[in-house]
Design a protein around this motif. Structure first.
Motif, short mmCIF file in Angstrom:
data_model
loop_
_atom_site.label_atom_id
_atom_site.label_comp_id
_atom_site.label_asym_id
_atom_site.label_seq_id
_atom_site.Cartn_x
_atom_site.Cartn_y
_atom_site.Cartn_z
N ASP A 68 -14.49 -33.88 -20.77
CA ASP A 68 -14.96 -35.17 -21.25
C ASP A 68 -16.12 -34.99 -22.22
O ASP A 68 -17.00 -34.16 -22.01
N ARG A 124 -4.89 -34.53 -25.00
CA ARG A 124 -4.39 -34.03 -23.72
C ARG A 124 -2.89 -33.81 -23.82
O ARG A 124 -2.27 -34.27 -24.76
N ASP A 198 -16.13 -39.47 -15.26
CA ASP A 198 -16.82 -38.48 -16.09
C ASP A 198 -17.81 -37.68 -15.24
O ASP A 198 -17.89 -36.46 -15.33
MG MG Z 1 -12.62 -39.56 -21.00
#
Ligand code: MG
Ligand code: AMP
Length: 282
Positions: A68, A124, A198
């Motif tokens: 992140d 991703r 996160d």
């Molecule tokens: Mg994120």
């Protein structure tokens, strides 16, 4: 600086992320000094993508993976804004839906791979199935550990069929992640980006580093290489990614297709029409 050479992970090498300097700057001291070079790459990228679209023979798959706040969105914004949306698609892979989970993990991925002439960017990817899935024990080790070979076979099938694959791991260090979380907290326009997870995921930093090291070590192949991009400095990241993309596309030796019409004949018709037009104007 040849970033492709510098940051490419050789097949069968053993990656150790904590030995790689995420704060690397290279030959530029700051963003301003890197800008002219970055702009040049972005321009060239635009031309090459146009050529790929026109040629309509092969495709490019760009895979972005990172923790992140490492800059997946920023890379897409800065580097890939060069591309004409007509021939470019971005796919973000989130937690799989029940429908996706009812299939094998590559099912949703395969549907998003680029058709001939197109560029696809994965924000991703199937690598989550050996990363988050491993870190959180979402499937047993016997299952995820087989996936490295499966992923290599899947990617080989794609490259054999004309898809060029480049995979980027955006490498930041733990302090830089915290600093970026703080910037998000300080900027109301970025509050929407903050999620509970996160901070929860940050607790697993070490486990993620290990999972990334194995994924990159096991799946950097000659035809679908991984690049580890030092990303504490956003301009280093943008410069390196854009240059690697340009070099890779240049190396494909793409050509505009031969015209399907007789250009001399079309020109003759055009000039005749032009003359006719002028006569009518008189
Ligand atoms: Mg994120
Ligand atoms: P973001 O990219 O910040 O929007 O977050 C997407 C979330 O989806 C992340 O927390 C990923 O870990 C999660 N995710 C993506 N792919 C998978 C997967 N195959 N299995 C489980 N979680 C995933």
């Amino acid at each position: 600086m040849n970033y492709a050479k510098k940051f490419k992970v050789d097949p069968n090498s053993k990656v150790k992320l904590d030995e790689i300097d995420a704060g690397y700057k290279g030959e530029h001291e700051n963003k301003e000094s890197a800008n002219a070079e970055l702009e040049k790459h972005v321009q060239r990228l635009r031309e090459l993508q146009y050529l790929m679209y026109a040629e309509n023979k092969r495709s490019l798959l760009i895979i972005l993976q990172a923790l992140d706040a490492a800059g997946k969105d920023g890379t897409i914004n800065h580097v890939l804004s060069a591309m004409n949306p007509q021939g470019c698609r971005v796919y973000g892979f989130k937690t799989p839906s029940p429908e996706e989970l009812a299939h094998d993990y590559l099912w949703r991925i395969h549907q998003a791979t680029p058709r001939k002439g197109y560029v696809a960017v994965f924000n991703r990817s199937h690598y989550e199935d050996v990363l988050v899935v491993r870190v959180h024990n979402l499937v047993p080790k016997e299952v995820w550990s087989k996936r490295y070979d499966e992923i290599n076979a899947f990617e080989k099938q794609l490259t054999d069929n004309g898809t060029h694959i480049l995979k980027f791991y955006l490498h930041i260090d733990k302090d830089e992640q915290l600093a970026r979380f703080k910037q998000r907290l300080d900027d109301p326009n970025r509050h929407w980006k903050i999620s509970e997870s996160d901070y929860a995921e940050r607790e697993y930093w070490h486990e993620y580093q290990k999972a990334y090291e194995d994924a990159i070590s096991n799946c950097s192949t000659k035809d679908a290489p991984w690049f580890i991009i030092p990303s504490n400095h956003k301009w280093v990241r943008n410069l390196a990614v854009s240059q690697i993309l340009v070099d890779a596309l240049e190396s494909l030796g793409m050509k505009f297709p031969a015209p399907t019409v007789d250009i001399a004949e079309i020109k003759r018709k055009y000039h005749a029409a032009e003359k006719e037009e002028k006569r009518e104007d008189k």
